[in-house]
Structure formats: C-alpha cells, structure tokens
Design a protein around this motif. Structure first.
Motif, short mmCIF file in Angstrom:
data_model
loop_
_atom_site.label_atom_id
_atom_site.label_comp_id
_atom_site.label_asym_id
_atom_site.label_seq_id
_atom_site.Cartn_x
_atom_site.Cartn_y
_atom_site.Cartn_z
N GLY A 12 -10.00 3.81 23.48
CA GLY A 12 -10.41 3.44 22.13
C GLY A 12 -11.88 3.75 21.87
O GLY A 12 -12.68 3.85 22.79
N GLY A 13 -12.20 3.93 20.61
CA GLY A 13 -13.59 4.05 20.18
C GLY A 13 -14.32 5.31 20.60
O GLY A 13 -15.55 5.35 20.63
N VAL A 14 -13.58 6.37 20.94
CA VAL A 14 -14.26 7.59 21.39
C VAL A 14 -14.59 8.55 20.25
O VAL A 14 -15.34 9.50 20.43
CB VAL A 14 -13.44 8.34 22.46
N GLY A 15 -14.01 8.30 19.06
CA GLY A 15 -14.31 9.17 17.92
C GLY A 15 -13.10 9.87 17.30
O GLY A 15 -13.26 10.90 16.65
N LYS A 16 -11.92 9.30 17.46
CA LYS A 16 -10.72 9.92 16.87
C LYS A 16 -10.75 9.92 15.35
O LYS A 16 -10.52 10.95 14.72
CB LYS A 16 -9.45 9.16 17.32
N THR A 17 -11.06 8.76 14.78
CA THR A 17 -11.04 8.67 13.32
C THR A 17 -12.16 9.52 12.71
O THR A 17 -11.94 10.25 11.74
CB THR A 17 -11.15 7.20 12.89
N THR A 18 -13.33 9.46 13.32
CA THR A 18 -14.45 10.30 12.89
C THR A 18 -14.03 11.78 12.92
O THR A 18 -14.29 12.53 11.99
CB THR A 18 -15.65 10.10 13.86
N ARG A 181 -19.83 12.72 21.34
CA ARG A 181 -20.92 11.85 21.75
C ARG A 181 -21.66 12.42 22.97
O ARG A 181 -22.08 11.70 23.86
CB ARG A 181 -20.41 10.44 22.03
N PRO A 211 -22.34 16.59 19.44
CA PRO A 211 -23.41 15.81 20.03
C PRO A 211 -23.44 14.37 19.51
O PRO A 211 -22.96 14.10 18.41
CB PRO A 211 -24.67 16.56 19.60
N SER A 213 -24.93 11.72 17.52
CA SER A 213 -25.72 12.05 16.34
C SER A 213 -25.86 10.87 15.38
O SER A 213 -24.90 10.13 15.13
CB SER A 213 -25.05 13.21 15.61
N1 LIG Z 1 -20.83 12.12 17.66
C1 LIG Z 1 -21.08 10.81 17.46
N2 LIG Z 1 -22.35 10.36 17.47
C2 LIG Z 1 -22.64 9.06 17.30
N3 LIG Z 1 -21.71 8.12 17.08
C3 LIG Z 1 -20.43 8.48 17.05
C4 LIG Z 1 -20.03 9.84 17.24
N4 LIG Z 1 -18.68 9.91 17.17
C5 LIG Z 1 -18.25 8.66 16.91
N5 LIG Z 1 -19.29 7.79 16.85
C6 LIG Z 1 -19.22 6.34 16.62
O1 LIG Z 1 -18.33 5.77 17.55
C7 LIG Z 1 -17.62 4.70 16.97
C8 LIG Z 1 -16.12 4.90 17.15
O2 LIG Z 1 -15.71 6.02 16.39
P1 LIG Z 1 -14.25 6.14 15.78
O3 LIG Z 1 -13.90 4.97 14.95
O4 LIG Z 1 -14.14 7.49 15.18
O5 LIG Z 1 -13.41 6.09 17.14
P2 LIG Z 1 -11.83 5.95 17.33
O6 LIG Z 1 -11.51 6.72 18.55
O7 LIG Z 1 -11.13 6.29 16.08
O8 LIG Z 1 -11.68 4.38 17.60
P3 LIG Z 1 -10.27 3.57 17.73
O9 LIG Z 1 -9.75 3.89 19.08
O10 LIG Z 1 -10.70 2.14 17.59
O11 LIG Z 1 -9.41 4.04 16.62
C9 LIG Z 1 -18.05 4.62 15.53
O12 LIG Z 1 -19.01 3.63 15.40
C10 LIG Z 1 -18.64 5.99 15.27
O13 LIG Z 1 -19.62 5.93 14.27
#
Ligand SMILES: Nc1ncnc2c1ncn2[C@@H]1O[C@H](COP(=O)(O)OP(=O)(O)OP(=O)(O)O)[C@@H](O)[C@H]1O
Ligand SMILES: [Mg+2]
Lengths: 270, 93
Positions: A12-18, A181, A211, A213
C-alpha cells in the motif's frame, strides 16, 4: 478496441493512484481516449486526485448492480475531453465487485476507449485480484525499498498465474516496472537501492523512474494529475513513461528536481 | 480580523489551502450522505418512470449531473426526448 492496463503493487501507499491519474492524463494528452477506473471500493480516492470529487453521481458498483448505465457514471475531465473517470463506491465494500460485473463493464468500455487504466487497491485480495484479472498489461508500481520490491515480486507471480489471460492460455500479461519515489541523492549515498539492483531482482522491463518530488503533493492538493504540471520533474518522468507505454523508444533518464532561483544561487556560491 | 487576514485574497490561495477547502466540502457531503440511503439511483428511476408515463424515453434517456458546492449544490437533470416519430403521447396511441 481498448487496451486494459492495471496499476498494481501489492504494498500500500507506493503511488498507484498517483500513477493511475498521471498515466491516464498523459495518455489523454497524447490524444488517446482514456478512462481511469477506481477499483479501491470503500476507499474512493482517484476522484480526489483527478479533481472531480464534487461531481460524482453514480459509480462503478451502481453500474455493476444495474442501478445506472456506464454513460451516466462516467465523468468527463474538465481539462481534457478524451479523459474520463469511473469512480468507485465510498459506501460499499469489495464484495460488491463480481467477476461477471467487472467483465461486463470492461467489455462495454473497450468499445469506446483506447486505454482503460485500472487503479488497484493495495493487497492481493478480491479487489486487487479483480483489478488485474482482465488486464492486457500491468504497471507494477515499486518503491526502492525491500518490502515494496518483495510485494511486487509476489504480484508478478499472481499476474502470470491468476489472470484471465493466464487461465485461458492467451499469453502473458505484459508487465512493466514503474519505479516511484526514487531519490537519486540517497541512492548516491548508498542509502537506497539502485535502479539496476531492482531490475536485476524483478527482471521485468522498466517503464520509468519517477523521482521523489514535491510536485506530487502539490498536484494532489489541487486535484490535478501531476502530468499536467509539465515543468515538474515528476510530470516529465510520467510523460516519458507514457511514451514508452505506447511503444516509443526513449532514453531512460532520471529527471532532476527543478531548482528555484535561491537554490541555484546557493549552488553557484558553493 | 487581523491585518494579515484582511490582506489575504482568495487569489493567493496556496495548494495546501485548496486541499483543505476541497476536503471540507467533500467530507461535509459524505458525512451526511452516510446516514441517508443512496437516493440518486432511486431518484433516477422515479424520474424515468414519470417521464415514461407521457413519453417514450429509453432507459438511458435520463442523465443526472451533480456538482457539490460549499453552500449550494446543483443537480442537473437532462432528459433526452425522442425525435418526431417517438414523440406522440402514449395515451393517444
Ligand atoms: N513521486 C512521488 N514523490 C513524492 N510523493 C509521492 C510520490 N508518489 C506518491 N507520493 C505520495 O505517496 C502517497 C501515496 O500515494 P498513492 O495514494 O498514489 O499510493 P497508492 O499506492 O495508491 O496507495 P493505496 O495503496 O493506499 O491505494 C501520497 O501521499 C502521495 O502524494
Ligand atoms: Mg490508491
């Protein structure tokens, strides 16, 4: 006939939604008719990252259960008309997703779009399983960190065994690694694994290096996919990843953080 | 009101300010929605039923759009009416 791409990770929280929002926006900027779908039932967030949270009427689950037509649930992006969002339900849970329901919705969307990007929930349970099940390709989002790499490996195993393609013998789900990240300064200091180390372990093709960011948080604050911030390092890195996703050959580079005047001056005097 | 507040124009909203504002609006709606049943599918069905009493409108003919605002939300209902051939009232047919 659309290509279905799942954005997944296990952890979780690695940046999938982003990444879903950024890739979806990037494809639409390249003129592709794109829809992004939120599979994280009960924890709707893609709508916020895309900035359309105030316009959600019907959702994915309403469509699966026959309470609304797809056309009624799709939200068209205000900035790009070839970009659409299919939000998920905030009140139901993952059991509301059924394989038949997901298939029906995807089949209908396939006719109207070039790309369908599925934002997977974390984990490897029902929601994550259904998000990847009908995928043609996968973007495996990984942070340069041990538990994330390990979970990505697990997910790659599931992609090659527990998907429609695998079960029907229709060939592999083409998987790409998206490293997010990534902090070059920490890598230089030996505090963070290098790109090559991670590639050696996971051995799948690299789609891009995003990166760490400050632009990402800023973009989420205002509800804009970071790709629209074309001057930011993360925006550029996602743009490059999208080019590779549609088959262009591009040199892999790590986008530097854009420095403010103050930082540039500091550097000059240093 | 402090001088600082006085001079703070909405134009100078930082991205963090905008995050707070978006969350406040969204959450105030979500908190109230949680305690009431999901009415939009029902509303849509009822509208369609009433319209269909008078006109031939397909099941996809009703389109509901919503925009949640801070003080005011707008609900926009578009009904696609059929062309000439389908327009005759059912009662007359
Ligand atoms: N390249 C990046 N640089 C800095 N912060 C980032 C980067 N990518 C993601 N984040 C931050 O990491 C956090 C998690 O991102 P995100 O919600 O996209 O993850 P996720 O994998 O969708 O989480 P989940 O598993 O809960 O659905 C957010 O606070 C986001 O702003
Ligand atoms: Mg997410």
């Amino acid at each position: 006939m659309a290509k279905i791409i799942v954005v997944t990770s296990g952890k979780g929280g690695v940046g999938k939604t982003t990444s879903t929002a950024a890739i979806g926006a990037g494809l639409a900027m390249r003129g592709k008719k794109t829809v992004v779908i939120d599979f994280d039932v009960g924890l709707r967030n893609l709508d916020m990252i895309m900035g359309c949270e105030r316009r959600v009427v019907f959702d994915f689950i309403n469509v699966i259960q026959g309470d609304a037509k797809i056309k009624q649930a799709l939200i068209t992006d205000r900035r790009l008309e070839n970009l659409s969002i299919l939000p998920t339900s905030q009140t139901r849970d993952k059991d509301a997703l059924t394989k038949e329901g997901v298939e029906k919705v995807l089949n209908e969307l396939r006719e109207q779009f070039d790309y369908i990007i599925c934002d997977s929930p974390a984990g490897i349970e029902r929601g994550a399983h259904l998000a990847m099940y009908y995928a043609d390709e996968a973007v495996v989002v990984t942070n340069p960190e041990v538990s994330s790499v390990r979970d990505s490996d697990r997910v790659l195993g599931l992609l090659s065994a527990k998907t429609n393609r695998a079960e029907k013998g229709e060939g592999e789900v083409k998987s790409h690694l998206l490293l997010t990240r990534y902090d070059p300064a920490r890598v230089a200091r030996g505090e963070m694994m290098k790109v090559d180390d991670i590639l050696e372990i996971l051995s799948i093709p690299l789609l891009g290096i995003i990166p760490e960011s400050t632009a990402v948080l800023k973009a989420s604050n205002v509800g804009t996919p970071v790709t629209f911030d074309t001057k930011s390092n993360a925006g550029k890195a996602y743009e490059d990843a999208v080019s590779r996703l549609i088959g262009e050959q591009l040199e892999m580079k790590i986008q530097p953080e854009r420095q403010g005047l103050f930082q540039r001056l500091l550097r000059r005097t240093a | 009101m402090s001088m600082l507040n006085f001079f703070r124009r909405p134009r100078n909203l930082t991205s963090a300010d905008s995050a707070k504002e978006r969350l406040q609006i969204l959450l105030s709606h979500e908190r109230t929605d949680r305690s009431s049943p999901e009415y939009l599918p029902m509303l849509q069905r009822d509208i369609l039923e009433v319209i269909q009493r008078y006109m031939r409108v397909g099941d996809e003919g009703v389109d509901i759009k919503l925009e949640r605002g801070e003080e005011l939300s707008t609900l926009e209902i578009n009904i696609e009416l059929p062309g000439k051939s389908g327009a005759e009232a059912r009662g007359a047919a």
